[in-house]
Design a protein around this motif. Structure first.
Motif, mmCIF file in Angstrom:
data_model
loop_
_atom_site.group_PDB
_atom_site.id
_atom_site.type_symbol
_atom_site.label_atom_id
_atom_site.label_comp_id
_atom_site.label_asym_id
_atom_site.label_seq_id
_atom_site.Cartn_x
_atom_site.Cartn_y
_atom_site.Cartn_z
ATOM 1 N N UNK A 72 0.836 -1.203 0.000
ATOM 2 C CA UNK A 72 0.000 0.000 0.000
ATOM 3 C C UNK A 72 0.874 1.257 0.000
ATOM 4 N N UNK A 73 1.949 1.243 0.789
ATOM 5 C CA UNK A 73 2.834 2.406 0.835
ATOM 6 C C UNK A 73 3.539 2.643 -0.498
ATOM 7 N N UNK A 74 3.893 1.563 -1.172
ATOM 8 C CA UNK A 74 4.668 1.667 -2.404
ATOM 9 C C UNK A 74 3.805 1.911 -3.638
ATOM 10 N N UNK A 75 2.528 1.583 -3.577
ATOM 11 C CA UNK A 75 1.673 1.586 -4.761
ATOM 12 C C UNK A 75 1.682 2.896 -5.552
ATOM 13 N N UNK A 83 1.774 -8.924 -5.264
ATOM 14 C CA UNK A 83 2.019 -9.123 -3.832
ATOM 15 C C UNK A 83 1.757 -10.580 -3.476
ATOM 16 N N UNK A 84 2.828 -11.299 -3.137
ATOM 17 C CA UNK A 84 2.779 -12.745 -2.937
ATOM 18 C C UNK A 84 3.040 -13.081 -1.475
ATOM 19 N N UNK A 85 2.250 -13.991 -0.925
ATOM 20 C CA UNK A 85 2.523 -14.501 0.414
ATOM 21 C C UNK A 85 2.064 -15.955 0.498
ATOM 22 N N UNK A 86 2.812 -16.748 1.246
ATOM 23 C CA UNK A 86 2.484 -18.165 1.387
ATOM 24 C C UNK A 86 1.349 -18.415 2.378
ATOM 25 N N UNK A 87 1.023 -17.416 3.212
ATOM 26 C CA UNK A 87 -0.051 -17.571 4.199
ATOM 27 C C UNK A 87 -1.360 -17.053 3.606
ATOM 28 N N UNK A 88 -2.300 -17.954 3.343
ATOM 29 C CA UNK A 88 -3.555 -17.557 2.716
ATOM 30 C C UNK A 88 -4.335 -16.573 3.584
ATOM 31 N N UNK A 89 -4.204 -16.705 4.918
ATOM 32 C CA UNK A 89 -4.907 -15.786 5.799
ATOM 33 C C UNK A 89 -4.480 -14.347 5.589
ATOM 34 N N UNK A 90 -3.196 -14.135 5.385
ATOM 35 C CA UNK A 90 -2.697 -12.786 5.122
ATOM 36 C C UNK A 90 -3.236 -12.254 3.795
ATOM 37 N N UNK A 91 -3.218 -13.085 2.770
ATOM 38 C CA UNK A 91 -3.720 -12.659 1.460
ATOM 39 C C UNK A 91 -5.220 -12.388 1.515
ATOM 40 N N UNK A 92 -5.966 -13.159 2.284
ATOM 41 C CA UNK A 92 -7.400 -12.892 2.426
ATOM 42 C C UNK A 92 -7.642 -11.503 3.004
ATOM 43 N N UNK A 97 -9.038 -5.683 1.982
ATOM 44 C CA UNK A 97 -8.651 -4.272 1.994
ATOM 45 C C UNK A 97 -8.726 -3.670 0.592
ATOM 46 N N UNK A 98 -8.358 -4.452 -0.412
ATOM 47 C CA UNK A 98 -8.373 -3.948 -1.790
ATOM 48 C C UNK A 98 -9.785 -3.782 -2.335
ATOM 49 N N UNK A 99 -10.776 -4.376 -1.663
ATOM 50 C CA UNK A 99 -12.175 -4.227 -2.082
ATOM 51 C C UNK A 99 -12.834 -2.980 -1.507
ATOM 52 N N UNK A 100 -12.113 -2.249 -0.684
ATOM 53 C CA UNK A 100 -12.671 -1.039 -0.093
ATOM 54 C C UNK A 100 -12.998 -0.018 -1.184
ATOM 55 N N UNK A 101 -14.164 0.641 -1.096
ATOM 56 C CA UNK A 101 -14.521 1.636 -2.115
ATOM 57 C C UNK A 101 -13.816 2.976 -1.942
ATOM 58 N N UNK A 102 -12.988 3.095 -0.924
ATOM 59 C CA UNK A 102 -12.284 4.355 -0.689
ATOM 60 C C UNK A 102 -11.464 4.757 -1.910
ATOM 61 N N UNK A 111 -2.881 -9.413 -5.533
ATOM 62 C CA UNK A 111 -2.549 -10.323 -4.427
ATOM 63 C C UNK A 111 -2.568 -11.786 -4.864
ATOM 64 N N UNK A 112 -1.570 -12.554 -4.400
ATOM 65 C CA UNK A 112 -1.494 -13.974 -4.726
ATOM 66 C C UNK A 112 -1.075 -14.767 -3.496
ATOM 67 N N UNK A 113 -1.856 -15.795 -3.146
ATOM 68 C CA UNK A 113 -1.457 -16.736 -2.098
ATOM 69 C C UNK A 113 -0.609 -17.814 -2.758
ATOM 70 N N UNK A 114 0.705 -17.744 -2.519
ATOM 71 C CA UNK A 114 1.611 -18.587 -3.286
ATOM 72 C C UNK A 114 2.938 -18.734 -2.557
ATOM 73 N N UNK A 115 3.427 -19.959 -2.445
ATOM 74 C CA UNK A 115 4.798 -20.213 -2.029
ATOM 75 C C UNK A 115 5.643 -20.187 -3.291
ATOM 76 N N UNK A 116 6.307 -19.080 -3.532
ATOM 77 C CA UNK A 116 6.986 -18.867 -4.808
ATOM 78 C C UNK A 116 8.360 -19.529 -4.797
ATOM 79 N N UNK A 117 8.511 -20.551 -5.623
ATOM 80 C CA UNK A 117 9.777 -21.268 -5.745
ATOM 81 C C UNK A 117 10.257 -21.359 -7.182
ATOM 82 N N UNK A 118 9.431 -20.902 -8.137
ATOM 83 C CA UNK A 118 9.740 -21.038 -9.547
ATOM 84 C C UNK A 118 9.402 -19.729 -10.255
#
Length: 262
Positions: A72-75, A83-92, A97-102, A111-118
């Motif tokens: 959000x700060x960098x956008x 934005x990738x994270x292996x923890x689905x709870x964090x991505x949820x 937050x990205x659905x906010x109409x603000x 956003x992607x829930x993903x353990x990025x290895x490739x």
């Protein structure tokens, strides 16, 4: 304060913790402070990070994005952040937050829930829009914030980052510094699961970046933060949170680890 992102380890202890803490993560003012400081450090070091018109600027990948505080700060300063994270709870939480109409909600975070290895993982955006089977998008800049100290195999994740960059692209990885034995106090005993190292040792990280293939590898001390830490191990109990009168304040230096792809 704990990491702002989930562990990228394949073992589950870290992700279990971050999934459990995701809903309340943004209520901690210190994670906001650390993300703002990281953003400032990056803006100071990369001149191409500047306020952008829509569709202009750098393509950025953040690995271990958590709830997206740094994203959000960098956008405003980039074209797009994947934005990738292996923890689905964090991505949820990030997706909500990205659905906010603000009108202040960024429109350029993916956003992607993903353990990025490739670097060619099919879940990543394609290099050519609509070409789902083609090569994956490559990036001008890769970020991670408070992630490296959770990763067992730093060489492996750095090699993946190198493969995700465009020629001439850079990594800029922020974490607290391993300044000696006292650095282990950054985490209370209850939150040691998934902690692989107590900060980043500048000389070792510089060597590792170079060995993986990054040129101009360097690690710079960028800022410092105060944090409430345990006076004796286990003082903060099973939840790792201090009660009134517990702990003491320590100062922790933070570093930016950088390198470029040839």
């Amino acid at each position: 304060m704990a990491s702002a992102a989930s562990t990228l380890a394949s073992a589950g202890h870290g992700n279990e913790r971050f999934n459990a803490e995701a809903a309340a993560w943004d209520k901690n003012p210190m994670v906001h402070e650390a993300s703002r400081e990281a953003c400032t450090a990056l803006l100071q070091r990369f001149s191409k990070l500047e306020i952008q018109a829509p569709g202009q600027g750098l393509d950025v990948l953040e690995i271990g994005c958590g709830t997206g505080l740094l994203s959000f700060n960098m956008a405003p300063f980039v074209r797009q952040i994947v934005a990738v994270d292996a923890a689905e709870g964090m991505i949820d939480v990030l997706k909500a937050k990205l659905q906010s109409p603000s009108p202040e909600t960024p429109k350029n975070i993916v956003p992607l829930a993903l353990l990025l290895e490739d670097p060619e993982d099919p879940h990543l955006p394609p290099a050519t829009a609509g070409d789902a089977s083609g090569p994956r998008l490559k990036y001008d800049l890769i970020l991670s914030h408070l992630v490296l100290h959770h990763i067992p195999d730093l060489q492996g994740v750095l090699a993946t980052m190198l493969g995700c960059l465009k020629p001439g692209g850079s990594v800029a990885l922020t974490d607290f510094e391993d300044f000696g034995p006292e650095a282990r106090r950054f985490h209370p005993k209850a939150k040691m699961a998934g902690v692989e190292r107590h900060g980043i040792h500048p000389e070792e990280m510089t060597r590792l970046l170079a060995e993986v293939g990054f040129r101009n590898a360097r690690v710079e001390r960028a800022w410092a933060m105060q944090k409430q830490v345990e006076t004796i191990e286990g003082e903060f109990g099973d939840k790792g949170k201090p009660e009134a009168g517990q702990g003491e304040v320590m100062n922790f230096p933070f570093v930016v680890c950088m390198g470029e792809k040839a």
